[in-house]
Structure formats: structure tokens, C-alpha cells
Design an enzyme around this catalytic site. Structure first.
Site, PDB file in Angstrom:
ATOM      1  CD1 TRP A   1     -81.377  -0.930  74.290  1.00 28.83           C
ATOM      2  CD2 TRP A   1     -82.493  -2.483  73.107  1.00 28.83           C
ATOM      3  NE1 TRP A   1     -82.214  -1.605  75.150  1.00 28.83           N
ATOM      4  CE2 TRP A   1     -82.910  -2.554  74.451  1.00 28.83           C
ATOM      5  CE3 TRP A   1     -83.061  -3.352  72.188  1.00 28.83           C
ATOM      6  CZ2 TRP A   1     -83.871  -3.466  74.898  1.00 28.83           C
ATOM      7  CZ3 TRP A   1     -84.011  -4.258  72.623  1.00 28.83           C
ATOM      8  CH2 TRP A   1     -84.409  -4.316  73.962  1.00 28.83           C
TER       9      TRP A   1
ATOM     10  CE1 TYR B   1     -77.791   1.511  78.439  1.00 27.76           C
ATOM     11  CE2 TYR B   1     -79.207   3.051  77.269  1.00 27.76           C
ATOM     12  CZ  TYR B   1     -79.048   1.916  78.034  1.00 27.76           C
ATOM     13  OH  TYR B   1     -80.153   1.173  78.388  1.00 27.76           O
TER      14      TYR B   1
HETATM   15  N1  LIG Z   1     -88.514   9.657  78.591  1.00 26.22           N
HETATM   16  C1  LIG Z   1     -88.029   8.428  78.538  1.00 26.22           C
HETATM   17  N2  LIG Z   1     -86.799   8.210  78.037  1.00 26.22           N
HETATM   18  C2  LIG Z   1     -86.306   6.967  77.969  1.00 26.22           C
HETATM   19  C3  LIG Z   1     -87.057   5.863  78.414  1.00 26.22           C
HETATM   20  C4  LIG Z   1     -88.353   6.110  78.960  1.00 26.22           C
HETATM   21  O1  LIG Z   1     -89.052   5.185  79.398  1.00 26.22           O
HETATM   22  N3  LIG Z   1     -88.803   7.398  78.989  1.00 26.22           N
HETATM   23  N4  LIG Z   1     -86.531   4.605  78.332  1.00 26.22           N
HETATM   24  C5  LIG Z   1     -85.092   4.492  78.357  1.00 26.22           C
HETATM   25  C6  LIG Z   1     -84.635   3.150  78.037  1.00 26.22           C
HETATM   26  S1  LIG Z   1     -85.251   1.903  79.031  1.00 26.22           S
HETATM   27  C7  LIG Z   1     -83.710   2.879  77.078  1.00 26.22           C
HETATM   28  S2  LIG Z   1     -83.084   1.297  76.961  1.00 26.22           S
HETATM   29  C8  LIG Z   1     -83.182   3.932  76.213  1.00 26.22           C
HETATM   30  C9  LIG Z   1     -82.947   3.470  74.771  1.00 26.22           C
HETATM   31  O2  LIG Z   1     -82.065   4.348  74.144  1.00 26.22           O
HETATM   32  P1  LIG Z   1     -81.166   3.880  72.929  1.00 26.22           P
HETATM   33  O3  LIG Z   1     -80.809   2.439  73.047  1.00 26.22           O
HETATM   34  O4  LIG Z   1     -80.044   4.833  72.813  1.00 26.22           O
HETATM   35  O5  LIG Z   1     -82.186   4.054  71.715  1.00 26.22           O
HETATM   36  P2  LIG Z   1     -82.142   3.486  70.246  1.00 26.22           P
HETATM   37  O6  LIG Z   1     -83.042   4.338  69.425  1.00 26.22           O
HETATM   38  O7  LIG Z   1     -82.400   2.024  70.246  1.00 26.22           O
HETATM   39  O8  LIG Z   1     -80.638   3.778  69.843  1.00 26.22           O
HETATM   40  C10 LIG Z   1     -79.813   2.886  69.187  1.00 26.22           C
HETATM   41  C11 LIG Z   1     -79.140   3.625  68.041  1.00 26.22           C
HETATM   42  O9  LIG Z   1     -78.215   2.745  67.406  1.00 26.22           O
HETATM   43  C12 LIG Z   1     -78.331   2.905  66.004  1.00 26.22           C
HETATM   44  N5  LIG Z   1     -77.871   1.668  65.370  1.00 26.22           N
HETATM   45  C13 LIG Z   1     -78.582   0.555  65.088  1.00 26.22           C
HETATM   46  N6  LIG Z   1     -77.812  -0.357  64.506  1.00 26.22           N
HETATM   47  C14 LIG Z   1     -76.572   0.170  64.415  1.00 26.22           C
HETATM   48  C15 LIG Z   1     -75.331  -0.304  63.899  1.00 26.22           C
HETATM   49  O10 LIG Z   1     -75.210  -1.414  63.427  1.00 26.22           O
HETATM   50  N7  LIG Z   1     -74.267   0.531  63.982  1.00 26.22           N
HETATM   51  C16 LIG Z   1     -74.346   1.776  64.523  1.00 26.22           C
HETATM   52  N8  LIG Z   1     -73.254   2.513  64.569  1.00 26.22           N
HETATM   53  N9  LIG Z   1     -75.511   2.254  65.017  1.00 26.22           N
HETATM   54  C17 LIG Z   1     -76.600   1.456  64.963  1.00 26.22           C
HETATM   55  C18 LIG Z   1     -79.778   3.200  65.762  1.00 26.22           C
HETATM   56  O11 LIG Z   1     -79.956   3.852  64.535  1.00 26.22           O
HETATM   57  C19 LIG Z   1     -80.135   4.057  66.972  1.00 26.22           C
HETATM   58  O12 LIG Z   1     -80.012   5.417  66.708  1.00 26.22           O
HETATM   59  O13 LIG Z   1     -84.067   5.048  76.222  1.00 26.22           O
HETATM   60  C20 LIG Z   1     -84.333   5.528  77.534  1.00 26.22           C
HETATM   61  N10 LIG Z   1     -85.056   6.786  77.461  1.00 26.22           N
HETATM   62  N1  LIG Z   2     -92.361  -2.172  71.383  1.00 27.92           N
HETATM   63  C1  LIG Z   2     -91.353  -1.883  72.206  1.00 27.92           C
HETATM   64  N2  LIG Z   2     -91.087  -2.686  73.264  1.00 27.92           N
HETATM   65  C2  LIG Z   2     -90.079  -2.381  74.109  1.00 27.92           C
HETATM   66  C3  LIG Z   2     -89.242  -1.264  73.900  1.00 27.92           C
HETATM   67  C4  LIG Z   2     -89.547  -0.420  72.792  1.00 27.92           C
HETATM   68  O1  LIG Z   2     -88.878   0.608  72.559  1.00 27.92           O
HETATM   69  N3  LIG Z   2     -90.591  -0.758  71.976  1.00 27.92           N
HETATM   70  N4  LIG Z   2     -88.199  -0.998  74.749  1.00 27.92           N
HETATM   71  C5  LIG Z   2     -87.695  -2.103  75.576  1.00 27.92           C
HETATM   72  C6  LIG Z   2     -86.882  -1.594  76.687  1.00 27.92           C
HETATM   73  S1  LIG Z   2     -85.349  -0.952  76.345  1.00 27.92           S
HETATM   74  C7  LIG Z   2     -87.259  -1.667  77.979  1.00 27.92           C
HETATM   75  S2  LIG Z   2     -86.205  -1.172  79.218  1.00 27.92           S
HETATM   76  C8  LIG Z   2     -88.580  -2.181  78.340  1.00 27.92           C
HETATM   77  C9  LIG Z   2     -89.189  -1.244  79.377  1.00 27.92           C
HETATM   78  O2  LIG Z   2     -90.246  -1.825  79.980  1.00 27.92           O
HETATM   79  P1  LIG Z   2     -91.115  -0.924  80.987  1.00 27.92           P
HETATM   80  O3  LIG Z   2     -90.263  -0.012  81.712  1.00 27.92           O
HETATM   81  O4  LIG Z   2     -91.931  -1.868  81.771  1.00 27.92           O
HETATM   82  O5  LIG Z   2     -92.042  -0.189  79.911  1.00 27.92           O
HETATM   83  P2  LIG Z   2     -92.788   1.203  79.859  1.00 27.92           P
HETATM   84  O6  LIG Z   2     -93.594   1.128  78.617  1.00 27.92           O
HETATM   85  O7  LIG Z   2     -91.876   2.338  80.024  1.00 27.92           O
HETATM   86  O8  LIG Z   2     -93.738   1.204  81.125  1.00 27.92           O
HETATM   87  C10 LIG Z   2     -94.753   0.255  81.302  1.00 27.92           C
HETATM   88  C11 LIG Z   2     -95.972   0.922  81.859  1.00 27.92           C
HETATM   89  O9  LIG Z   2     -95.748   1.387  83.167  1.00 27.92           O
HETATM   90  C12 LIG Z   2     -96.753   2.346  83.453  1.00 27.92           C
HETATM   91  N5  LIG Z   2     -96.252   3.271  84.470  1.00 27.92           N
HETATM   92  C13 LIG Z   2     -95.396   4.292  84.291  1.00 27.92           C
HETATM   93  N6  LIG Z   2     -95.165   4.932  85.468  1.00 27.92           N
HETATM   94  C14 LIG Z   2     -95.886   4.274  86.402  1.00 27.92           C
HETATM   95  C15 LIG Z   2     -96.054   4.442  87.815  1.00 27.92           C
HETATM   96  O10 LIG Z   2     -95.495   5.324  88.454  1.00 27.92           O
HETATM   97  N7  LIG Z   2     -96.862   3.538  88.437  1.00 27.92           N
HETATM   98  C16 LIG Z   2     -97.494   2.543  87.785  1.00 27.92           C
HETATM   99  N8  LIG Z   2     -98.223   1.693  88.498  1.00 27.92           N
HETATM  100  N9  LIG Z   2     -97.376   2.386  86.451  1.00 27.92           N
HETATM  101  C17 LIG Z   2     -96.571   3.219  85.773  1.00 27.92           C
HETATM  102  C18 LIG Z   2     -97.033   3.047  82.146  1.00 27.92           C
HETATM  103  O11 LIG Z   2     -98.436   3.190  81.959  1.00 27.92           O
HETATM  104  C19 LIG Z   2     -96.371   2.172  81.108  1.00 27.92           C
HETATM  105  O12 LIG Z   2     -97.179   1.846  80.012  1.00 27.92           O
HETATM  106  O13 LIG Z   2     -89.428  -2.241  77.205  1.00 27.92           O
HETATM  107  C20 LIG Z   2     -88.829  -2.946  76.133  1.00 27.92           C
HETATM  108  N10 LIG Z   2     -89.847  -3.210  75.159  1.00 27.92           N
HETATM  109 MO   LIG Z   3     -84.389  -0.120  78.216  1.00 28.85          MO
END
Ligand SMILES: Nc1nc2c(c(=O)[nH]1)N[C@H]1C(S)=C(S)[C@@H](COP(=O)(O)OP(=O)(O)OC[C@H]3O[C@@H](n4cnc5c(=O)[nH]c(N)nc54)[C@H](O)[C@@H]3O)O[C@H]1N2
Ligand SMILES: Nc1nc2c(c(=O)[nH]1)N[C@H]1C(S)=C(S)[C@@H](COP(=O)(O)OP(=O)(O)OC[C@H]3O[C@@H](n4cnc5c(=O)[nH]c(N)nc54)[C@H](O)[C@@H]3O)O[C@H]1N2
Ligand SMILES: [Mo]
Length: 769
Positions: free
Chosen positions: A111, A109
Site C-alpha cells: 500500500w 506489492y
Molecule cells: N493473514 C492475512 N494476511 C493478509 C491479509 C489478511 O486478511 N489476512 N490481508 C492482505 C491484504 S488485503 C493486503 S492489501 C496486504 C497488505 O500488505 P502491505 O500493503 O504490504 O502492508 P503495509 O503494512 O501497508 O505495507 C506497506 C509498507 O510500505 C511502507 N511505506 C509507507 N510509506 C512509504 C514510503 O513513502 N516509502 C517507502 N519506501 N515505504 C513506505 C510501510 O512502512 C509499510 O511497511 O496484506 C495481506 N495479508
Molecule cells: N482499519 C483498517 N481498515 C482496512 C484495512 C486495515 O488494514 N485497517 N485494510 C484494507 C484492505 S487492504 C482491504 S483489502 C480491506 C479488506 O476488507 P475485508 O476483506 O472485507 O476485511 P476483513 O477484515 O479481512 O474481513 C471482514 C470480515 O469477514 C469475516 N470473515 C472472514 N472469513 C469469513 C468467511 O469465511 N465467511 C464469512 N461469512 N465471513 C468471514 C471476518 O469476521 C472479518 O471480520 O480492508 C481495508 N480496510
Molecule cells: Mo487489501
């Protein structure tokens, strides 16, 4: 000599400015109306010390230490490509023969990077699939609970993934937009697959100018841009469902529910009403009841509910809201509330999730397919909901309940990751590492020494997108972009697909894997297929040669606004939803039939184990949110200058209310110790009245830097929030990540915090020249 090449990334399209084989600048795509700052981190990320220069194998693994050995503390040993390919080929053949295909965890899993052909995870799945299969991961971290729930309730995930009612419709028809979790601007910086245009801010500004009123219901005031002029309702985290029930109580008490819509378009509304009014369980879900849970004044709840009942209202919640224990409930409750208002399917009204979660949500665009990558087939059949990875490793042979099914957890021997970082994305990292150490072997393909590479046995250095040719395309974006190779591979890095082709060769299926196409032939092939799919919808796009020379294709914006569920609402008999009843399931017989106590047949208020109202708050009195970073994409670009500039004494900032800081004698800018029963991290204190008292917030993505490498209980001296978060499923229904349900305590860091060491190669490894 300076060269300029068109290129793309999840954080924006750009022109790569190259001098002497090095990227010196990533200049935003001229058509991007609102390019973000993340591009500025690219030169350092691509050429900096965090790159992996050549293949490595963990010393202990070379000595034969397999299952049960500890990872992350050993030296790495440099090996040649030929040898490392042989080692991986032999080990995967051994594991398949001795333990079966399901013993390979290949879900991988993450991005990865933009670019459809070189997409690391897709290519790994293709390779492992052809080799006999692997244990896969379904759903995602973003909205895993929601995407399991919504097909039961609305019959589709388009309400999360789009197309959703677009900003054009909102601008023209919406009067009130209720935003649970706000509409955070930082999240609009990225789009999975690549953003050609960041249209999010201009679209929101147009809605403000047209007079739409926004309400930011969130613990964090910064969850909306100032230009929205939003009312801030600082709710307690994880209590949104209670507020939604109380709003429903107000609307029903005033007799303002849309009886016609409820009768025509929904099922189970009467049972929901009995629950809300208290007939079912003796507890009326009044605004006063909700105030005690949410700390939102009853008067505010009443006012907002009546305003919503009296004017065209769009209801939205961020994806974060469901990333919590019982995270299914607020999304289901908000859907029921939107149904009460009767706006589903009307212009500018109804419900959708994630307008504030990613660039492209609600952006007007033609629904043409995005460019698809190479096909994947996995015949193995074993899978887990993605966020249960630690449980999978901990409980081989046992059953995991998920969405009405009993999944048998395989015995994992080989873990393989390409394009994702579980030591970024997963919760409770100490527990993950203990489970991770049970595998025989861990193979990781990575461009950078991220935490997942550091905890691997075999590290295969991958190129970044700049070192190869590709096509960038996202389902939520109007542009398809040519990504020209801009620089030669850094160090001994190789393309993921070429690494895998050599491994396929060793296993005897190279020709099947490559289909005897090289990179150029693949790009022409994938583009050609897309061009045909466009033609089938009456959209003409240029041929490959012209696309490649011009650097992009723009799909024209549609002339009409898009209104989701419009046909359904107009005639639900003729255009039923894809639910068992064909209607909005305010009560779901299917979910009820699963018999999970925590997810009965309609939305309910269910107390999380960790929130400000729970007994644990006596010991750990602060609710920690871990949101998406404004300075990087997850863990990506953490080694770059944009992320570095935001850190405090090199640590990830944590936001805290002035009253909470004063009560602890803490001051802005100092290093603090954030801790709970699961672990401790160092963070830099940022004191701000923009966060409500009792809540602290830290972005995800600071690379995990345990004070003692390899220890599963050491403090992280850099500030990785996932050391502290709880690793539990949202419920047995969704089994999503519950990262947002996390209580902590904070104190001054005792003495001087040790320096952060995670952005340079680990012991035994050398840096790129
Ligand atoms: N506490 C907490 N944890 C969270 C979240 C949160 O809100 N709170 N959000 C969650 C969410 S929504 C998401 S989507 C996940 C994201 O979690 P991930 O998608 O696992 O995070 P990334 O850092 O984007 O990891 C992508 C990895 O791919 C590598 N990569 C990039 N390009 C290439 C390539 O061309 N080849 C190879 N082999 N590798 C490459 C990058 O260096 C990076 O280490 O995290 C989750 N974790
Ligand atoms: N710059 C940047 N943008 C991103 C990403 C990134 O890594 N960097 N990741 C992307 C990815 S993979 C995803 S999935 C999306 C995620 O998109 P979201 O899940 O919407 O993003 P978050 O920043 O985790 O949360 C948005 C806000 O929700 C509020 N929040 C948290 N818990 C609660 C709650 O219980 N109640 C209420 N009312 N509010 C709450 C927090 O204050 C937080 O700032 O973002 C994407 N966009
Ligand atoms: Mo995500």
C-alpha cells in the site's frame, strides 16, 4: 512556533500541527464527517524509535554472503549514502548482466503511502522499468481471486472496485441487505490513496433510518456496527457457498426465480439449476444439506431465501470471503443467487462486493478520474499472480498455472521492495523466509524497521509523506488533497524518488527518469493533467496555485443515484456485458475450458483442506480468521499508541468464545500459544461471546518478532497471524491469497513470554535522535 499544514494519509486527511520541526498532532480534516482514531498514532510513528535513521547493509552481505545465506539474524552495519548507492547500482547491474532482467523481483506489492507523486511502488516500477524491466506481480491480496473471476462472469471488476450501486439507491429501494462477512466498521477507516471524508457510517445510518433490514452472515458478530440492528447468522468460516446454494434451492423449489431476467440476461442457468437441485450429481443442495456444512439452521436458510425472493434485496460479500481456498466459489455462487432474484441492474438490488471492505464503496461521487502518478513501462514481460511469491522463489524454471495460462517462473536473484511488506502480507512466514534466503540480494526502501527491512541485505531509509510535498487522491473519494511538507527529513531519510534518481544516474538515465522536473514541477504537471481530464468531463477545478493554497478540491456529489448494470438489465442486447456471451455467465465456457478440476464451469461447493469440517480439525480444532486491524493499516502504525493500547501484555489480541476458553482452562487477558504444523505465535486472549464457538480471530499487522531473529521456525512472540496461515493459491484460476483457510490449536503460553523487541532498531542499528 506552531505551524499547521494540510496533509493526507490512507487513514484520513488532516492538518499537521508542527512545533520545532516535529509533528505534535494530526488534527482531522474539518470536512470529514467521521474521522477515525488512527491519526493519533502519527506523531509516535513519525518520530519514534521504529524509524530507520540512516542506510545500513547486513554484515554477512558485506562479507560476500549472497545466495543461500540467512537473513534477519545478522548485525547491520551503517554505511554512507554515497557508498550504498554505489553498492546497489553495482549489484543490480551485475544481476541484470549475469541473469537477465527477469531475475529482479520488483513487483514490490503493498500500500505504500498516500500521495500520487511519491508513491514508492510506482516510482520503483518506473526506475526498474527504465533499467530494462523486472518480474512483476499482478492482481492483489485484497481480492485477487475475485478480480480474476469477475471478468469471466460479469465482464468487469467494477463490481468490486466501484462504482457500485450507491448508498443513496440502497436507502431508497432496498428492503433486505444480505451481508456475507458483515459490513465491518473498522474497514471504513481507510481508503487507498487517502480518505478526505469518511462517509460510510453516516450513509449506513441513513439506510437504517429508512428501514433497510441488515443480516450479518459471519462468524463474528462484531462485523457490523450495533446501530445496524442486524440479525446475526453465525456461519462456519469458508462455508458460505454452501449456504448460497441452499438459498438458491429454496427459491427454485418455490418457483420464485425471475425467469424473465434469467432468460434475457444470463447464460448457463439450467446447468446451475441441475447442480443445485441434484440432477447433475445426485446431491440436492437443500437447506438440510447446507446446515450440516455451515451450522446455519435449515429454517434460517429457508426464511432468509424466501424473504429475499419477496422483497428488493441487495446481496453483498466482503472481500475476505474470497481470501480462502476455493474463494472464487462463494462470490460466483452469490452472483448466481442475485441473478435468480433478478435484481441485478435494478435500484437498490443486485450484487456488489465490498460495501463493508473499505471507505468509499457505494459513496455517491462523480466518476472523475483520480490524479494519476508518473507513467511506468515494464518491457520484461515476466509476472506472477502476487500471492504466489514464495512459489516463485522456490520453483525457478517451473510452470505456474494461472487463469488458463502457463507462466514460466524466472530465477530470482535480486528482490527489491519499496512501499510494501511481504513479511506482513504473505502467508506462512517461515516458508517465505526460507525461500527469500535463496536470493543473492534483497534491497528494501522503508521509513521503519518493519519485518521486511529487518530481512533485507541493503536498507535504504525513506522519508514519510510528512517530509515531502504531494497530492493525495483516491478513486473512491470526493476530495483531492494538497499534502504540504510539514517537517524536515527524519535522520538521514531520503525521498524514494531521489534515491532512485541517483541510482538512475549511476545507470545513465537520470534525465529520462526525472524528465528534468523537480518535486514542484512534477506536482504542477500531474495536477495539470488531472485538471484537463476533469475539463474533458465538463467539471471545472481550480488551478494549481489555488488548490495548493486552499489545501483541497472537492468534487461535487452527483444529483442522481448510481445503479450498477442498469443499462445492461434494461436492454442486454444493446448494452452487453464484456463477457463472451455479453450476459451474466452463470456457466462460463471459458473457465470450463481451462480444465481445472477445482473450478468447473459454474460455482460449486468445494471443501477446503482446512475448515471446521475437514479431518485436520481433529488435530487443530479452531478455525483462525485473520482480519484487518481496527488499530492500524496492515503493519503500518503498529509502533503507535492506538495499536499499543489494544494489545494484551504487548501481544496481539485473539478473540475466542467463552466455551472454547473454558474447555482449555484459559482466561481473558492471559498470553496464549496459538499453533499449528506451520508454527506458533504468542497472543493475548480476549474472551467474547461475539465470536462463534470453534472460531478464533486475530487482526493482521503485529510486526513479526521471531523469538530467535533469523530463525525460520521460531515462535513469533508478538502475534503475527501469518506465521500460521497456509500459503496456497485459492485455485489455479485465481491464485489468490487463501489466508482465511487456517486451522489452529490454542493453549496457555508455557511460563513467561519474552518481551517484544520488534519496535526498536535491530542489532547494529541506532535509533533516530
Ligand atoms: N493473514 C492475512 N494476511 C493478509 C491479509 C489478511 O486478511 N489476512 N490481508 C492482505 C491484504 S488485503 C493486503 S492489501 C496486504 C497488505 O500488505 P502491505 O500493503 O504490504 O502492508 P503495509 O503494512 O501497508 O505495507 C506497506 C509498507 O510500505 C511502507 N511505506 C509507507 N510509506 C512509504 C514510503 O513513502 N516509502 C517507502 N519506501 N515505504 C513506505 C510501510 O512502512 C509499510 O511497511 O496484506 C495481506 N495479508
Ligand atoms: N482499519 C483498517 N481498515 C482496512 C484495512 C486495515 O488494514 N485497517 N485494510 C484494507 C484492505 S487492504 C482491504 S483489502 C480491506 C479488506 O476488507 P475485508 O476483506 O472485507 O476485511 P476483513 O477484515 O479481512 O474481513 C471482514 C470480515 O469477514 C469475516 N470473515 C472472514 N472469513 C469469513 C468467511 O469465511 N465467511 C464469512 N461469512 N465471513 C468471514 C471476518 O469476521 C472479518 O471480520 O480492508 C481495508 N480496510
Ligand atoms: Mo487489501
Amino acid at each position: 512556533m506552531t505551524e499547521i499544514k494540510p496533509h493526507g494519509s490512507h487513514w484520513g486527511s488532516f492538518e499537521a500541527v508542527v512545533e520545532n520541526g516535529r509533528l505534535v498532532e494530526a488534527r482531522p480534516f474539518a470536512r470529514d464527517p467521521f474521522p477515525g482514531s488512527l491519526l493519533q498514532s502519527m506523531p509516535e510513528a513519525v518520530h519514534g524509535k521504529a524509524r530507520i535513521d540512516r542506510p545500513y547493509v547486513r554484515a554477512g552481505w558485506l562479507r560476500g554472503e549472497r545466495r543461500g545465506s540467512s537473513r534477519g539474524g545478522d548485525d547491520f552495519v551503517a554505511v554512507e549514502w554515497d557508498r550504498v548507492i554505489r553498492l546497489v547500482a553495482e549489484e543490480s547491474a551485475r544481476v541484470r548482466a549475469e541473469h537477465g532482467h527477469a531475475s529482479i523481483l520488483g513487483g514490490s506489492y503493498g500500500w505504500s503511502s498516500a500521495g500520487r507523486y511519491h508513491h514508492a511502488r510506482t516510482q520503483l516500477h518506473r526506475y526498474l522499468g527504465m533499467g530494462g524491466g523486472f518480474t512483476a506481480q499482478v492482481t492483489n491480496y485484497s481480492y485477487g481471486a475475485g478480480m480474476t473471476l469477475m471478468p469471466h462472469v460479469l465482464g468487469t471488476n467494477e463490481v468490486i472496485q466501484g462504482p457500485v450501486t450507491d448508498w443513496g439507491s440502497i436507502r431508497k429501494h432496498t428492503k433486505l441487505m444480505l451481508c456475507f462477512g458483515g459490513l465491518p466498521l473498522k474497514n471504513g477507516l481507510v481508503t487507498s490513496g487517502g480518505a478526505g471524508g469518511h462517509e460510510y457510517v453516516p450513509l449506513m445510518k441513513a439506510a437504517v433510518a429508512a428501514g433497510v433490514r441488515f443480516v450479518n452472515i459471519s462468524p463474528f458478530k462484531g462485523d457490523v456496527g450495533d446501530f445496524l440492528g442486524a440479525e446475526w447468522v453465525p456461519i462456519r468460516p469458508n462455508t458460505d457457498a454452501a449456504m448460497m446454494f441452499a438459498m438458491a434451492h429454496v427459491v427454485i423449489s418455490a418457483g420464485r426465480e425471475d425467469a424473465d431476467f434469467l432468460a434475457r440476461c444470463t447464460v448457463g442457468w439450467d446447468r446451475f439449476r441441475d447442480y443445485v437441485m441434484g440432477a447433475a450429481d445426485g446431491v440436492a443442495k437443500t437447506p438440510e444439506w447446507a446446515e450440516a456444512i455451515t451450522e446455519v439452521p435449515a429454517a434460517t436458510i429457508r426464511r432468509l431465501a424466501m424473504e429475499a425472493a419477496g422483497a428488493p434485496t441487495m446481496c453483498t460479500a466482503t472481500w475476505s470471503i474470497q481470501r480462502a481456498e476455493h474463494g472464487e466459489q462463494p462470490w460466483w455462487a452469490l452472483t448466481a443467487f442475485a441473478a435468480l432474484l433478478g435484481g441485478i441492474g435494478k435500484p437498490g438490488q443486485g450484487i456488489a462486493f465490498g460495501y463493508g471492505s473499505m471507505n468509499g464503496m457505494g459513496t455517491p461521487r462523480h466518476e472523475v478520474p483520480s490524479v494519476a502518478g508518473p507513467a511506468v513501462r515494464n518491457t520484461c514481460g515476466a509476472y506472477i499472480p502476487v500471492a504466489r511469491v514464495t512459489e516463485l522463489l522456490e520453483r525457478p524454471g517451473e510452470i505456474l498455472q494461472y487463469n488458463g495460462r502457463d507462466l514460466l517462473l524466472p530465477d530470482i536473484r535480486l528482490i527489491w521492495w519499496a512501499g510494501g511488506n511481504p513479511f506482513h502480507h504473505h502467508q506462512d512466514l517461515g516458508r517465505l523466509l526460507r525461500a527469500w534466503n535463496r536470493a543473492d540480494t534483497v534491497v528494501v526502501q522503508e521509513p521503519w524497521w518493519t519485518s521486511v527491512a529487518r530481512h533485507a541485505d541493503i536498507v535504504l531509509p525513506a522519508t514519510t509523506t510528512l517530509e515531502r510535498n504531494d497530492i493525495g487522491s483516491a478513486s473512491r473519494d470526493r476530495y483531492v488533497r494538497a499534502m504540504h511538507q510539514a517537517i524536515p527529513p527524519v535522520g538521514q531519510a531520503r525521498n524514494d524518488v531521489d534515491i532512485l534518481a541517483d541510482l538512475a544516474d549511476a545507470a545513465g538515465f537520470r534525465a529520462q527518469f526525472t524528465e528534468q522536473r523537480d518535486e514542484g514541477a512534477w506536482l504542477r504537471h500531474l495536477y495539470g493533467r488531472w485538471r484537463q481530464a476533469c475539463a474533458a468531463q465538463g467539471i471545472e477545478v481550480p488551478d494549481f496555485e489555488r488548490f495548493w493554497a486552499e489545501g483541497f478540491v472537492e468534487i461535487p456529489a452527483p444529483e442522481q443515484d448510481y445503479v450498477q448494470f442498469a443499462e445492461f438489465a434494461a436492454d442486454p442486447e444493446a448494452n452487453p456485458l464484456n463477457t463472451p456471451s455479453g450476459k451474466v455467465e452463470i456457466f462460463s465456457e471459458t473457465i470450463s475450458s481451462f480444465g481445472y478440476a477445482e473450478t468447473p464451469g459454474h460455482a460449486v461447493w468445494m471443501e477446503p483442506t482446512e475448515y471446521l469440517g475437514s479431518p485436520l480439525a481433529q488435530t487443530f480444532p479452531l478455525h483462525m480468521l485473520s482480519f484487518q486491524p481496527s488499530t492500524r493499516l496492515h503493519g503500518q502504525l503498529d509502533s503507535g499508541p492506538v495499536a499499543a493500547a489494544d494489545k494484551i501484555q504487548g501481544r496481539e489480541p485473539i478473540r475466542m468464545h467463552p466455551d472454547d476458553a473454558a474447555a482449555r482452562g484459559l482466561v481473558d487477558g492471559q498470553v496464549v500459544r496459538v499453533f499449528n504444523a506451520r508454527g506458533a505465535v504468542a497472543a493475548g486472549l480476549r474472551v467474547t461471546a461475539d465470536i462463534r464457538p470453534g472460531v478464533v480471530a486475530m487482526a493482521t499487522g503485529a510486526w513479526w518478532n521471531p523469538a530467535t531473529p533469523g530463525a525460520t521456525d521460531a515462535a513469533c512472540i508478538h502475534g503475527n497471524a501469518n506465521v500460521l496461515t497456509a500459503d496456497i493459491g485459492t485455485s489455479r484460476l485465481g491464485q489468490g491469497s487463501a489466508a482465511q483457510s487456517c486451522l489452529v490449536q490454542i493453549e496457555a503460553w508455557p511460563g513467561e513470554a519474552p518481551p517484544v523487541t520488534v519496535h526498536v532498531p535491530p542489532a547494529g542499528a541506532t535509533a533516530v535522535p
